[in-house]
Design a protein around this motif. Structure first.
Motif, PDB file in Angstrom:
ATOM      1  N   LYS A 237      46.538  36.746  60.625  1.00  0.00           N
ATOM      2  CA  LYS A 237      47.678  35.862  60.882  1.00  0.00           C
ATOM      3  C   LYS A 237      48.627  36.488  61.896  1.00  0.00           C
ATOM      4  CE  LYS A 237      50.950  33.270  58.032  1.00  0.00           C
ATOM      5  NZ  LYS A 237      51.474  33.163  56.661  1.00  0.00           N
TER       6      LYS A 237
ATOM      7  N   LEU B  96      41.297  41.831  50.991  1.00  0.00           N
ATOM      8  CA  LEU B  96      41.162  40.531  51.636  1.00  0.00           C
ATOM      9  C   LEU B  96      42.516  39.951  52.013  1.00  0.00           C
ATOM     10  CD1 LEU B  96      38.315  38.979  49.469  1.00  0.00           C
ATOM     11  CD2 LEU B  96      38.152  39.886  51.786  1.00  0.00           C
ATOM     12  N   ARG B  97      43.509  40.140  51.167  1.00  0.00           N
ATOM     13  CA  ARG B  97      44.866  39.679  51.504  1.00  0.00           C
ATOM     14  C   ARG B  97      45.385  40.407  52.737  1.00  0.00           C
ATOM     15  NH1 ARG B  97      46.922  39.764  45.374  1.00  0.00           N
ATOM     16  NH2 ARG B  97      46.449  37.616  44.827  1.00  0.00           N
ATOM     17  N   GLY B  98      45.128  41.716  52.799  1.00  0.00           N
ATOM     18  CA  GLY B  98      45.543  42.487  53.970  1.00  0.00           C
ATOM     19  C   GLY B  98      44.846  42.016  55.229  1.00  0.00           C
TER      20      GLY B  98
ATOM     21  N   ALA C 279      43.677  38.982  55.775  1.00  0.00           N
ATOM     22  CA  ALA C 279      44.224  37.665  56.121  1.00  0.00           C
ATOM     23  C   ALA C 279      45.587  37.818  56.794  1.00  0.00           C
ATOM     24  CB  ALA C 279      44.336  36.795  54.874  1.00  0.00           C
ATOM     25  N   PHE C 280      46.405  38.730  56.284  1.00  0.00           N
ATOM     26  CA  PHE C 280      47.719  38.976  56.877  1.00  0.00           C
ATOM     27  C   PHE C 280      47.581  39.504  58.302  1.00  0.00           C
ATOM     28  CE2 PHE C 280      51.248  41.911  57.767  1.00  0.00           C
ATOM     29  CZ  PHE C 280      52.305  41.028  57.678  1.00  0.00           C
ATOM     30  N   THR C 281      46.664  40.446  58.501  1.00  0.00           N
ATOM     31  CA  THR C 281      46.434  41.004  59.832  1.00  0.00           C
ATOM     32  C   THR C 281      45.965  39.930  60.799  1.00  0.00           C
ATOM     33  OG1 THR C 281      45.882  43.156  58.862  1.00  0.00           O
ATOM     34  CG2 THR C 281      45.136  42.751  61.120  1.00  0.00           C
TER      35      THR C 281
ATOM     36  N   GLU D 296      40.293  43.492  41.774  1.00  0.00           N
ATOM     37  CA  GLU D 296      41.683  43.459  42.212  1.00  0.00           C
ATOM     38  C   GLU D 296      41.854  44.189  43.539  1.00  0.00           C
ATOM     39  OE1 GLU D 296      43.748  45.140  38.889  1.00  0.00           O
ATOM     40  OE2 GLU D 296      43.735  43.258  37.785  1.00  0.00           O
ATOM     41  N   ARG D 297      41.165  45.309  43.702  1.00  0.00           N
ATOM     42  CA  ARG D 297      41.253  46.063  44.950  1.00  0.00           C
ATOM     43  C   ARG D 297      40.649  45.264  46.101  1.00  0.00           C
ATOM     44  NH1 ARG D 297      40.345  52.118  44.478  1.00  0.00           N
ATOM     45  NH2 ARG D 297      42.332  51.776  43.481  1.00  0.00           N
TER      46      ARG D 297
ATOM     47  N   LEU E 219      40.487  42.020  46.302  1.00  0.00           N
ATOM     48  CA  LEU E 219      41.440  40.950  46.595  1.00  0.00           C
ATOM     49  C   LEU E 219      42.591  41.465  47.451  1.00  0.00           C
ATOM     50  CD1 LEU E 219      42.289  38.036  46.225  1.00  0.00           C
ATOM     51  CD2 LEU E 219      43.361  38.688  44.056  1.00  0.00           C
ATOM     52  N   ASP E 220      43.079  42.671  47.141  1.00  0.00           N
ATOM     53  CA  ASP E 220      44.146  43.272  47.955  1.00  0.00           C
ATOM     54  C   ASP E 220      43.686  43.487  49.390  1.00  0.00           C
ATOM     55  OD1 ASP E 220      45.905  43.344  45.822  1.00  0.00           O
ATOM     56  OD2 ASP E 220      45.440  45.428  45.287  1.00  0.00           O
TER      57      ASP E 220
END
Length: 58
Positions: free
Chosen positions: A44, A36-38, A40-42, A30-31, A33-34
């Motif tokens: 973008k 990786l989401r961060g 991807a957001f950066t 879960e960490r 994944l968090d």
């Protein structure tokens, strides 16, 4: 590096992350994944900012 090469490289990296993460406890997954989401957001945000700078130069 071409966009196709970048895509292939990204897929390889993601596959490696997934394969390694499968061996970890769910809390760690879960960490990851968090994180990786961060990332991807950066990415973008940086791409959008770059586009805006390019448009303002024209």
């Amino acid at each position: 590096m071409t966009k196709q090469n970048e895509a292939v490289s990204s897929v390889r990296i993601l596959n490696e992350i997934i394969d390694t993460a499968n061996e970890l406890p769910i809390e760690c997954q879960e960490r990851i994944l968090d994180i990786l989401r961060g990332m991807a957001f950066t990415k973008k945000c940086l791409a959008k900012e770059s586009e805006q700078l390019d448009e303002s130069k024209e």
